[in-house]
Design a protein around this motif. Structure first.
Motif, mmCIF file in Angstrom:
data_model
loop_
_atom_site.group_PDB
_atom_site.id
_atom_site.type_symbol
_atom_site.label_atom_id
_atom_site.label_comp_id
_atom_site.label_asym_id
_atom_site.label_seq_id
_atom_site.Cartn_x
_atom_site.Cartn_y
_atom_site.Cartn_z
ATOM 1 N N THR A 93 23.114 -17.750 -7.970
ATOM 2 C CA THR A 93 23.206 -18.807 -8.962
ATOM 3 C C THR A 93 24.516 -18.656 -9.697
ATOM 4 O OG1 THR A 93 20.852 -18.635 -9.207
ATOM 5 C CG2 THR A 93 22.055 -19.832 -10.914
ATOM 6 N N VAL A 94 25.410 -19.588 -9.514
ATOM 7 C CA VAL A 94 26.689 -19.498 -10.199
ATOM 8 C C VAL A 94 26.833 -20.731 -11.073
ATOM 9 C CG1 VAL A 94 29.167 -19.247 -9.926
ATOM 10 C CG2 VAL A 94 27.636 -18.301 -8.207
ATOM 11 N N VAL A 95 26.528 -20.592 -12.309
ATOM 12 C CA VAL A 95 26.731 -21.692 -13.245
ATOM 13 C C VAL A 95 27.754 -21.194 -14.242
ATOM 14 C CG1 VAL A 95 25.650 -23.264 -14.878
ATOM 15 C CG2 VAL A 95 24.385 -22.470 -12.878
ATOM 16 N N ARG A 96 28.994 -21.443 -13.911
ATOM 17 C CA ARG A 96 30.061 -20.840 -14.701
ATOM 18 C C ARG A 96 30.364 -21.690 -15.920
ATOM 19 N NH1 ARG A 96 31.450 -21.114 -9.487
ATOM 20 N NH2 ARG A 96 31.467 -19.202 -8.304
ATOM 21 N N ALA A 141 23.486 -29.796 -20.551
ATOM 22 C CA ALA A 141 23.647 -28.703 -21.489
ATOM 23 C C ALA A 141 24.539 -27.599 -20.930
ATOM 24 C CB ALA A 141 22.282 -28.125 -21.835
ATOM 25 N N ALA A 142 24.688 -27.545 -19.622
ATOM 26 C CA ALA A 142 25.466 -26.460 -19.030
ATOM 27 C C ALA A 142 26.807 -26.963 -18.528
ATOM 28 C CB ALA A 142 24.682 -25.866 -17.876
ATOM 29 N N SER A 143 27.665 -26.056 -18.137
ATOM 30 C CA SER A 143 28.922 -26.432 -17.498
ATOM 31 C C SER A 143 28.936 -25.858 -16.102
ATOM 32 C CB SER A 143 30.103 -25.868 -18.279
ATOM 33 O OG SER A 143 30.165 -26.458 -19.536
ATOM 34 N N ILE A 144 29.427 -26.632 -15.171
ATOM 35 C CA ILE A 144 29.371 -26.173 -13.799
ATOM 36 C C ILE A 144 30.768 -26.157 -13.207
ATOM 37 C CG2 ILE A 144 28.570 -26.831 -11.514
ATOM 38 C CD1 ILE A 144 25.946 -27.447 -12.719
ATOM 39 N N ASN A 145 31.060 -25.105 -12.526
ATOM 40 C CA ASN A 145 32.361 -24.943 -11.913
ATOM 41 C C ASN A 145 32.550 -25.942 -10.785
ATOM 42 O OD1 ASN A 145 33.972 -23.779 -9.584
ATOM 43 N ND2 ASN A 145 34.628 -22.548 -11.313
ATOM 44 N N THR A 146 33.693 -26.588 -10.763
ATOM 45 C CA THR A 146 33.952 -27.511 -9.654
ATOM 46 C C THR A 146 35.103 -27.036 -8.799
ATOM 47 O OG1 THR A 146 35.469 -28.759 -10.998
ATOM 48 C CG2 THR A 146 33.197 -29.541 -10.909
ATOM 49 N N ALA A 147 35.781 -26.009 -9.240
ATOM 50 C CA ALA A 147 37.000 -25.653 -8.540
ATOM 51 C C ALA A 147 36.836 -24.463 -7.608
ATOM 52 C CB ALA A 147 38.097 -25.344 -9.563
ATOM 53 N N TRP A 181 28.338 -32.311 3.846
ATOM 54 C CA TRP A 181 27.960 -30.998 4.355
ATOM 55 C C TRP A 181 29.221 -30.316 4.878
ATOM 56 C CZ3 TRP A 181 24.410 -27.455 4.181
ATOM 57 C CH2 TRP A 181 24.280 -26.506 5.203
ATOM 58 N N ASN A 182 29.496 -29.137 4.395
ATOM 59 C CA ASN A 182 30.736 -28.485 4.837
ATOM 60 C C ASN A 182 30.472 -27.331 5.801
ATOM 61 O OD1 ASN A 182 29.995 -26.225 3.449
ATOM 62 N ND2 ASN A 182 31.686 -26.243 1.983
ATOM 63 N N GLY A 183 29.275 -27.274 6.332
ATOM 64 C CA GLY A 183 28.952 -26.203 7.268
ATOM 65 C C GLY A 183 28.072 -25.142 6.645
ATOM 66 N N ASP A 184 28.148 -25.030 5.324
ATOM 67 C CA ASP A 184 27.322 -24.040 4.622
ATOM 68 C C ASP A 184 26.560 -24.634 3.451
ATOM 69 O OD1 ASP A 184 28.004 -21.211 5.666
ATOM 70 O OD2 ASP A 184 29.908 -22.281 5.558
ATOM 71 N N VAL A 185 27.242 -25.501 2.765
ATOM 72 C CA VAL A 185 26.647 -26.061 1.551
ATOM 73 C C VAL A 185 26.939 -27.562 1.495
ATOM 74 C CG1 VAL A 185 26.826 -23.936 0.182
ATOM 75 C CG2 VAL A 185 28.717 -25.578 0.171
ATOM 76 N N TRP A 186 26.196 -28.217 0.627
ATOM 77 C CA TRP A 186 26.460 -29.631 0.365
ATOM 78 C C TRP A 186 27.382 -29.747 -0.840
ATOM 79 C CZ3 TRP A 186 25.286 -33.712 3.319
ATOM 80 C CH2 TRP A 186 24.314 -33.555 4.309
ATOM 81 N N ARG A 187 28.374 -30.611 -0.720
ATOM 82 C CA ARG A 187 29.215 -30.915 -1.862
ATOM 83 C C ARG A 187 28.725 -32.253 -2.437
ATOM 84 N NH1 ARG A 187 33.733 -29.491 -4.339
ATOM 85 N NH2 ARG A 187 34.997 -31.120 -5.282
ATOM 86 N N VAL A 188 28.366 -32.219 -3.683
ATOM 87 C CA VAL A 188 27.740 -33.375 -4.330
ATOM 88 C C VAL A 188 28.756 -34.001 -5.274
ATOM 89 C CG1 VAL A 188 25.802 -34.117 -5.773
ATOM 90 C CG2 VAL A 188 25.540 -32.117 -4.271
ATOM 91 N N ALA A 189 29.135 -35.237 -5.006
ATOM 92 C CA ALA A 189 30.063 -35.933 -5.903
ATOM 93 C C ALA A 189 29.296 -36.968 -6.701
ATOM 94 C CB ALA A 189 31.176 -36.600 -5.115
ATOM 95 N N THR A 190 29.638 -37.089 -7.959
ATOM 96 C CA THR A 190 28.888 -37.996 -8.829
ATOM 97 C C THR A 190 29.834 -38.867 -9.646
ATOM 98 O OG1 THR A 190 28.850 -36.468 -10.685
ATOM 99 C CG2 THR A 190 27.046 -36.285 -9.107
ATOM 100 N N GLY A 234 33.998 -38.253 -10.060
ATOM 101 C CA GLY A 234 34.174 -37.114 -9.176
ATOM 102 C C GLY A 234 33.632 -35.794 -9.667
ATOM 103 N N VAL A 235 32.766 -35.788 -10.674
ATOM 104 C CA VAL A 235 32.122 -34.529 -11.035
ATOM 105 C C VAL A 235 31.386 -34.041 -9.799
ATOM 106 C CG1 VAL A 235 30.342 -33.484 -12.457
ATOM 107 C CG2 VAL A 235 31.857 -35.200 -13.427
ATOM 108 N N ALA A 236 31.577 -32.789 -9.468
ATOM 109 C CA ALA A 236 30.999 -32.322 -8.217
ATOM 110 C C ALA A 236 30.451 -30.919 -8.370
ATOM 111 C CB ALA A 236 32.051 -32.353 -7.109
ATOM 112 N N LEU A 237 29.490 -30.625 -7.555
ATOM 113 C CA LEU A 237 29.049 -29.242 -7.455
ATOM 114 C C LEU A 237 28.608 -29.005 -6.034
ATOM 115 C CD1 LEU A 237 25.595 -28.524 -9.165
ATOM 116 C CD2 LEU A 237 26.130 -30.532 -7.827
ATOM 117 N N THR A 238 28.426 -27.755 -5.714
ATOM 118 C CA THR A 238 27.934 -27.434 -4.387
ATOM 119 C C THR A 238 26.507 -26.930 -4.498
ATOM 120 O OG1 THR A 238 28.883 -25.228 -4.572
ATOM 121 C CG2 THR A 238 30.192 -26.888 -3.408
ATOM 122 N N ALA A 239 25.756 -27.226 -3.468
ATOM 123 C CA ALA A 239 24.342 -26.843 -3.461
ATOM 124 C C ALA A 239 23.962 -26.450 -2.045
ATOM 125 C CB ALA A 239 23.477 -28.012 -3.930
#
Ligand code: NA7
Length: 592
Positions: free
Chosen positions: A17-20, A29-35, A151-160, A172-177
């Motif tokens: 779980t990486v919620v940086r 309420a949280a901040s999520i790393n996109t980079a 899908w990048n082969g390992d995770v989904w990149r979610v763009a919003t 373009g707020v994005a996270l991986t899942a």
């Protein structure tokens, strides 16, 4: 279960779980790393699209099973279809004591439903209560639309994309899942028909599925309602009571059964609550996962005498609701039985509606139950009001819209409509202040299709579904690893009590990803052969029924250009057993 031997760059299965905090991208309420997400360290385990009943429970269940999750919700609050459908008269056609979660006994014991069929505001309050009770909101990003999933082969990149004006990162707020769950709802993408010159209309227009939150006051107005499905049938009696004049624009008459709604008595509720588990169990054993206390009759409609048939149908008519069709066990398999049942309802319409020509227009000639049955309060009686008129669009099609209203063609030989304000004997202009579109949804696939989804090897879901939705168990699509659909095409879904189907899917998915964690399986994907066989199975089962004998949103034929495919799978109990067997067999039909 076979092993996936394709393009996995690493073999780790890091549920990290990486919620940086502090990367400037606000996610609730949280901040999520996109980079700096790396393939092996997704931002969250599960990204969930939608905060309706499916998304809320998926979030809760994911947390319960030790996964991190984030929900993205287009609306400003929870509730999904019950957040958007605020039209007058909106209420559920499944009894409240059944249309509710059963995963928490405390929840089902403490929540008090006031009516047999809950109104939209009450159901929305229930969804909000669930969100608060299980502390769900902190992991939900509201006013946020998922625009793409890659899908990048390992995770989904979610763009919003955020519609929140205070959000400086609108694009373009994005996270991986690791996993994506599409809890997008089956009836969430509005179907708004286009008509020639519709942009000219100077009055107000509304769609029942995107109703203004502040409500609409039709007092003194001339109102048109397009559509006579459930939304039209629920809203028409109430709009008629407010409007100066209501004109119903009907393309196809529907069969509607009286709801016989009532306040729930404390004794009845206490009785159910004392035996809630058994009540739920009995319901889940029926084909539609509802109405276990009113089992389907043991005979076919043709197998009994006319008197017996009338008595059985009258009893169900007096009881009211969707279980009317369960009077006989062959309503949706035997055309002759279906005709006899439909005749009963046709007689009811004729005996309720005073004007014979209006009654004729309101009387369907199609298979009853082929389109979803409607449940009403005073729908047919409404046409006896002096301020209500009916236009049958099959006899008088819309020619065009004008600034003042709608021009319809007068059928040859019909008399000139008295409500018209201008025009020749072949066309009539009707003037309106407001037009309501109760025209339904791009059902089951509409909301999913709006997301740009790219799976393995760059294949898009729109490509995979170009000839119609294909899906294994209604849960997973070949070529789209770690992506799950809740109540998707190929599952019983809209043919059932949706909350039962939702709960079943959420639990199956949670069990599946827990199993993957234990077995160090980084991905799961529907096998192409298993998917093909499943699609064939759905077609075979649907082909044994009368469902395909009319145009309906089950088939996608209500949306121009949508492939004609029967999407839901009739029969909940057999389906649930199959899902359990497949899981028990180590997820047979899936690559892991
Ligand atoms: P439905 O059941 O899809 O009903 C939509 C209605 O709108 C139906 O009567 C349609 O006629 C009518 N419609 C659709 N397009 C047009 C156009 N272009 N012109 C005229 N009339 C049109 O949607 P609802 O929102 O009422 O209910 C959806 C579900 O929500 C319902 O089944 C329950 O599960 C709850 P048609 O029959 O296609 O000729």
């Amino acid at each position: 279960m076979s092993s996936l031997c394709s393009n996995h760059g690493h073999c780790g299965f890091c549920y990290i779980t990486v919620v940086r905090i502090g990367n400037n991208v606000r996610m609730g309420a949280a901040s999520i790393n996109t980079a700096s997400s790396t393939p092996s360290s997704p931002d969250v385990d599960v990204a969930i699209v939608g905060a309706g009943f499916a998304g809320l429970y998926m979030l809760h269940r994911a947390r319960q099973t030790g996964f991190t999750a984030r929900v993205f919700e287009r609306g400003g609050g929870v509730g999904g279809t019950w957040y958007w459908n605020r039209y007058p008269g909106a209420r559920c056609d499944v009894p409240s004591l059944e249309y509710s979660y059963q995963f928490s006994d405390e929840l089902q014991q403490e929540w008090e439903w006031s009516e047999k069929y809950a109104t939209q505001p009450e159901i929305l309050r229930y969804a909000e209560h669930v969100a608060d009770r299980f502390n769900l909101r902190r992991d939900i990003s509201f006013n946020t639309t998922v625009t793409s999933l890659q899908w990048n082969g390992d995770v989904w990149r979610v763009a919003t994309q955020s519609s929140d004006d205070t959000d400086q990162h609108r694009q373009g707020v994005a996270l991986t899942a690791r996993f994506v769950v599409l809890a997008t709802g089956c009836l969430s993408s509005a179907n708004i028909p286009r008509f020639p010159d519709d942009h000219l209309f100077a009055g107000r227009t509304y769609h029942t599925g995107a109703w203004p939150h502040e409500g609409v006051d039709f007092t003194g107005q001339r109102v048109a309602v397009f559509g006579t499905g459930s939304s039209g049938i629920q809203s028409i009696p109430l709009i008629a009571k407010q409007a100066a004049h209501l004109t119903v624009m009907q393309r196809t008459p529907a069969y509607s059964i009286p709801a016989r709604n009532q306040q729930l008595s404390p004794e009845y509720v206490a009785d159910i609550k004392a035996n809630y588990a058994e009540f739920r169990r009995k319901n889940s054993l029926t084909r539609a996962a509802l109405g276990g206390d009113t089992p389907t009759g043991p005979h076919g409609a043709c197998e009994v005498s006319e008197d017996e048939r009338r008595a059985a149908l009258e009893a169900r008519w007096q009881k009211g609701g969707l279980l009317f069709l369960g009077a006989f066990n062959d309503a949706l398999t035997n055309p002759e039985s279906n005709r006899l049942i439909a005749d009963f309802v046709r007689d009811k319409i004729r005996s309720t509606v005073h004007d014979p020509d209006t009654a004729r227009k309101l009387t369907p000639d199609s298979i009853i139950g082929c389109k979803r049955l409607c449940v009403d309060t005073e729908y047919y009686d409404t046409f006896n009001r002096p301020n209500v008129s009916l236009i049958d669009l099959r006899e008088q099609p819309v020619e065009r819209f004008t600034a003042k209203g709608i021009v319809v063609q007068n059928a040859a030989g019909t008399s000139h409509d008295e409500s018209s304000t201008s025009g020749s004997s072949r066309r009539v202009e009707h003037e309106f202040d407001s037009i309501v579109f109760a025209t339904g949804f791009d059902a089951m696939t509409g909301a999913i299709s709006k997301i740009d989804i790219t799976g393995r090897d760059g294949r898009t879901l729109s490509d995979a579904w170009s000839a119609g939705p294909v899906n294994y168990l209604g849960l997973s699509v070949h070529g789209f690893p770690n992506l799950f659909t809740i109540t998707g095409p190929g599952s019983p879904s809209v043919l059932t009590n949706m909350i039962v189907s939702i709960q079943h899917h959420v639990e199956w998915i949670a069990d599946c990803i827990s199993w993957m964690k234990v077995n160090h399986s980084p991905t799961i994907e529907a096998d192409a052969d298993a998917q093909d066989r499943w699609v064939q199975h759905v077609n075979t089962v649907a082909g044994m029924t009368l469902y395909q004998s009319c145009s309906s949103w089950y088939l996608g034929t209500n949306v121009p250009g949508k492939p004609r495919v029967f999407m839901p799978l009739p029969g909940f109990p057999a389906y649930a057993q199959t899902c359990a067997d497949i899981a028990h067999d180590g997820y047979r039909g899936f690559h892991t």
